[in-house]
Scaffold this motif. Sequence first.
Motif, PDB file in Angstrom:
ATOM      1  N   ALA A  65      91.669   6.664  35.418  1.00 17.76           N
ATOM      2  CA  ALA A  65      92.456   6.767  34.190  1.00 17.76           C
ATOM      3  C   ALA A  65      92.543   5.421  33.492  1.00 17.76           C
ATOM      4  CB  ALA A  65      93.857   7.279  34.509  1.00 17.76           C
ATOM      5  N   PRO A  66      92.759   5.429  32.186  1.00 18.84           N
ATOM      6  CA  PRO A  66      93.000   4.182  31.466  1.00 18.84           C
ATOM      7  C   PRO A  66      94.180   3.423  32.082  1.00 18.84           C
ATOM      8  CG  PRO A  66      92.639   5.974  29.920  1.00 18.84           C
ATOM      9  CD  PRO A  66      92.738   6.603  31.275  1.00 18.84           C
ATOM     10  N   GLY A  67      94.080   2.092  32.027  1.00 12.39           N
ATOM     11  CA  GLY A  67      95.126   1.251  32.582  1.00 12.39           C
ATOM     12  C   GLY A  67      94.895   0.825  34.015  1.00 12.39           C
ATOM     13  N   GLN A  68      94.000   1.498  34.726  1.00 14.72           N
ATOM     14  CA  GLN A  68      93.768   1.156  36.121  1.00 14.72           C
ATOM     15  C   GLN A  68      92.805  -0.034  36.248  1.00 14.72           C
ATOM     16  OE1 GLN A  68      92.877   5.296  37.769  1.00 14.72           O
ATOM     17  NE2 GLN A  68      94.551   4.661  39.103  1.00 14.72           N
ATOM     18  N   GLN A  69      92.775  -0.616  37.456  1.00 14.89           N
ATOM     19  CA  GLN A  69      91.957  -1.796  37.742  1.00 14.89           C
ATOM     20  C   GLN A  69      90.750  -1.396  38.579  1.00 14.89           C
ATOM     21  OE1 GLN A  69      93.022  -5.060  36.835  1.00 14.89           O
ATOM     22  NE2 GLN A  69      91.172  -6.030  37.597  1.00 14.89           N
ATOM     23  N   MET A  70      89.555  -1.690  38.079  1.00 12.13           N
ATOM     24  CA  MET A  70      88.320  -1.432  38.806  1.00 12.13           C
ATOM     25  C   MET A  70      87.881  -2.683  39.550  1.00 12.13           C
ATOM     26  SD  MET A  70      86.099   0.615  35.921  1.00 12.13           S
ATOM     27  CE  MET A  70      84.723   0.943  37.038  1.00 12.13           C
ATOM     28  N   ARG A  71      87.209  -2.480  40.693  1.00 11.21           N
ATOM     29  CA  ARG A  71      86.665  -3.595  41.475  1.00 11.21           C
ATOM     30  C   ARG A  71      85.334  -3.175  42.087  1.00 11.21           C
ATOM     31  NH1 ARG A  71      91.563  -2.778  43.129  1.00 11.21           N
ATOM     32  NH2 ARG A  71      90.857  -1.954  45.127  1.00 11.21           N
ATOM     33  N   ALA A  72      84.456  -4.153  42.227  1.00  9.51           N
ATOM     34  CA  ALA A  72      83.171  -3.909  42.885  1.00  9.51           C
ATOM     35  C   ALA A  72      82.669  -5.211  43.488  1.00  9.51           C
ATOM     36  CB  ALA A  72      82.148  -3.349  41.899  1.00  9.51           C
ATOM     37  N   ARG A  73      81.802  -5.089  44.493  1.00 15.57           N
ATOM     38  CA  ARG A  73      81.122  -6.241  45.083  1.00 15.57           C
ATOM     39  C   ARG A  73      79.643  -5.899  45.174  1.00 15.57           C
ATOM     40  NH1 ARG A  73      83.315  -7.034  50.397  1.00 15.57           N
ATOM     41  NH2 ARG A  73      85.005  -8.161  49.387  1.00 15.57           N
ATOM     42  N   LEU A  74      78.814  -6.841  44.756  1.00 15.43           N
ATOM     43  CA  LEU A  74      77.371  -6.588  44.817  1.00 15.43           C
ATOM     44  C   LEU A  74      76.632  -7.873  45.187  1.00 15.43           C
ATOM     45  CD1 LEU A  74      76.183  -7.802  41.899  1.00 15.43           C
ATOM     46  CD2 LEU A  74      77.258  -5.754  41.048  1.00 15.43           C
ATOM     47  N   TYR A  75      75.386  -7.686  45.577  1.00  9.01           N
ATOM     48  CA  TYR A  75      74.555  -8.794  46.078  1.00  9.01           C
ATOM     49  C   TYR A  75      73.223  -8.788  45.343  1.00  9.01           C
ATOM     50  CZ  TYR A  75      71.801 -11.570  49.422  1.00  9.01           C
ATOM     51  OH  TYR A  75      71.008 -12.514  50.025  1.00  9.01           O
ATOM     52  N   LEU A  76      72.822  -9.972  44.902  1.00  7.73           N
ATOM     53  CA  LEU A  76      71.512 -10.144  44.278  1.00  7.73           C
ATOM     54  C   LEU A  76      70.615 -10.902  45.241  1.00  7.73           C
ATOM     55  CD1 LEU A  76      69.893  -9.720  41.637  1.00  7.73           C
ATOM     56  CD2 LEU A  76      70.594 -12.030  40.965  1.00  7.73           C
ATOM     57  N   PRO A  77      69.476 -10.327  45.648  1.00  4.08           N
ATOM     58  CA  PRO A  77      68.589 -10.990  46.613  1.00  4.08           C
ATOM     59  C   PRO A  77      68.102 -12.350  46.129  1.00  4.08           C
ATOM     60  CG  PRO A  77      68.025  -8.668  46.400  1.00  4.08           C
ATOM     61  CD  PRO A  77      69.024  -8.970  45.313  1.00  4.08           C
ATOM     62  N   PRO A  78      67.717 -13.229  47.067  1.00 10.29           N
ATOM     63  CA  PRO A  78      67.312 -14.605  46.709  1.00 10.29           C
ATOM     64  C   PRO A  78      66.097 -14.688  45.808  1.00 10.29           C
ATOM     65  CG  PRO A  78      67.760 -14.410  49.063  1.00 10.29           C
ATOM     66  CD  PRO A  78      67.754 -13.023  48.528  1.00 10.29           C
ATOM     67  N   ASP A  79      65.212 -13.680  45.830  1.00  8.96           N
ATOM     68  CA  ASP A  79      63.991 -13.765  45.037  1.00  8.96           C
ATOM     69  C   ASP A  79      64.174 -13.309  43.593  1.00  8.96           C
ATOM     70  OD1 ASP A  79      64.417 -11.117  45.578  1.00  8.96           O
ATOM     71  OD2 ASP A  79      62.380 -10.695  46.294  1.00  8.96           O
ATOM     72  N   ALA A  80      65.402 -12.949  43.192  1.00 10.95           N
ATOM     73  CA  ALA A  80      65.658 -12.505  41.821  1.00 10.95           C
ATOM     74  C   ALA A  80      65.800 -13.703  40.891  1.00 10.95           C
ATOM     75  CB  ALA A  80      66.919 -11.648  41.773  1.00 10.95           C
ATOM     76  N   PRO A  81      65.558 -13.524  39.600  1.00 15.04           N
ATOM     77  CA  PRO A  81      65.707 -14.624  38.642  1.00 15.04           C
ATOM     78  C   PRO A  81      67.171 -14.811  38.227  1.00 15.04           C
ATOM     79  CG  PRO A  81      64.963 -12.663  37.507  1.00 15.04           C
ATOM     80  CD  PRO A  81      65.005 -12.304  38.973  1.00 15.04           C
ATOM     81  N   GLU A  82      67.482 -15.943  37.617  1.00 16.90           N
ATOM     82  CA  GLU A  82      68.839 -16.236  37.134  1.00 16.90           C
ATOM     83  C   GLU A  82      68.987 -15.799  35.681  1.00 16.90           C
ATOM     84  OE1 GLU A  82      69.926 -20.266  37.742  1.00 16.90           O
ATOM     85  OE2 GLU A  82      69.504 -20.267  39.895  1.00 16.90           O
ATOM     86  N   GLN A  83      68.785 -14.540  35.417  1.00 15.82           N
ATOM     87  CA  GLN A  83      68.845 -14.044  34.040  1.00 15.82           C
ATOM     88  C   GLN A  83      69.515 -12.677  33.937  1.00 15.82           C
ATOM     89  OE1 GLN A  83      64.569 -14.212  33.688  1.00 15.82           O
ATOM     90  NE2 GLN A  83      64.375 -11.984  33.877  1.00 15.82           N
ATOM     91  N   LEU A  84      70.197 -12.272  34.999  1.00 16.55           N
ATOM     92  CA  LEU A  84      70.789 -10.938  35.048  1.00 16.55           C
ATOM     93  C   LEU A  84      72.304 -11.012  34.931  1.00 16.55           C
ATOM     94  CD1 LEU A  84      68.676  -9.480  37.992  1.00 16.55           C
ATOM     95  CD2 LEU A  84      68.236  -9.258  35.535  1.00 16.55           C
ATOM     96  N   LEU A  85      72.867 -10.034  34.222  1.00  8.55           N
ATOM     97  CA  LEU A  85      74.311  -9.891  34.072  1.00  8.55           C
ATOM     98  C   LEU A  85      74.743  -8.539  34.631  1.00  8.55           C
ATOM     99  CD1 LEU A  85      74.803 -11.050  30.350  1.00  8.55           C
ATOM    100  CD2 LEU A  85      74.962 -12.459  32.412  1.00  8.55           C
ATOM    101  N   ALA A  86      75.975  -8.469  35.113  1.00  7.52           N
ATOM    102  CA  ALA A  86      76.535  -7.204  35.589  1.00  7.52           C
ATOM    103  C   ALA A  86      77.952  -7.069  35.056  1.00  7.52           C
ATOM    104  CB  ALA A  86      76.532  -7.144  37.108  1.00  7.52           C
ATOM    105  N   ALA A  87      78.346  -5.842  34.744  1.00  8.94           N
ATOM    106  CA  ALA A  87      79.700  -5.574  34.258  1.00  8.94           C
ATOM    107  C   ALA A  87      80.133  -4.193  34.717  1.00  8.94           C
ATOM    108  CB  ALA A  87      79.761  -5.666  32.735  1.00  8.94           C
TER     109      ALA A  87
END
Length: 387
Positions: A123-145
């Motif tokens: 519902a609106p007003g609630q707080q979302m949370r997530a944890r994720l991992y980007l492997p070492p071979d990935a580039p430094e050009q990615l965003l997450a939301a």
Amino acid sequence: NLLDIPACADLFCALGHQVAGEAPPLHKPRYHFDYPGSTHGFTHRNNGKGRIISITNYELQITNYDVDDRRSVVGGQRSVSGLQVSVRKLGKKGEVRLYVKTAYRPAELSANYYGASFSAKIAPGQQMRARLYLPPDAPEQLLAALYVWDDNSGQSYQNVGHPLQPGQWHELSYQIPVLHNACLTEAGLVFRNLGQPWTGSIVLDYLDWDGTPRYSSDFSKERPEYGAISQWTTLRGYWRLEGGAYHGSGPGVNESYSGDIEWRDHTLTVRLVPLLGDYHNINLRVQGALRSYAVGLAPGQKLTLYKNAGGYQAVASADFPWRHHRPYTLSLTAEENHLTVKVDGETKLEWCDQEIPYLHGQIGLSNFAACHTRYESVEIEPVHKER
């Protein structure tokens, strides 16, 4: 109705601990991937500049993972189960969305022989949370939301993109804004590429949300669905949209519910018009047909607070001269075991439940035999609103 197999496994484990008289197991997020092969039904969507090609349960080898109480790793290396999201050719300014359904429309079901209806899980007003991992071979050009999708308005709401560093775990959070007439049918993550085309993977450890909802609805965006309306389910009675409002009537105890059974302290405010009969209620802390609190206009020019413990029993009452076809704004606040009732902004009743109080539950609307009530709006707010 929106349960998946891992969620059922968590529920059965908790019930097993309770039956055995043991302490409950450690809390798990709504969507975790600790069980072999579990994916929780996550799915995906893209904007044409790349796509997700697979979503699989994955064992990730990690070192010095000491931020999760569910695993309690202080040092060394061990495996962690997550959801591996494989992405193919995500182009510059391309994005892909990974999400789970939080509400369904009847047209989305391949069959609906028993007339399923759904309340949104978030519902609106609630707080979302997530944890994720980007492997070492990935580039430094990615965003997450983190994001949610409002199907009533056709809009997506998300926080600012978080830069992902290769070889690192990332904690994301998002406070969903206060919304009016929303129906949140998706919750998940959006990944965006700012550089050269990328093919690779991201691992999601969990997705969760909690907190007090904060939203309002005047039913103008809802639609008829299987004996009730969108986002509302029914126990019994004749519930329908009529004249721009939500109407309930019937020969017995008529009830309609919405929201999450885990909701705790908040204020429910409802504008209603009594049309026929002597009982016109709003409900809080609903835990099914046998457990809830309710307050409403009652016979004898009374305002009455009830506890439903296998049947509605009056626990407090006050004189209140009401009449049919006149609108009233009823508010019921639950803070731990303390209930406060207001009518048109004026406090009328207060009561503490000292005997097995209900501390969480859905919201609801109800009336009793031979009654007809017009419900014009619903609003949910925290007990202590931010100034």
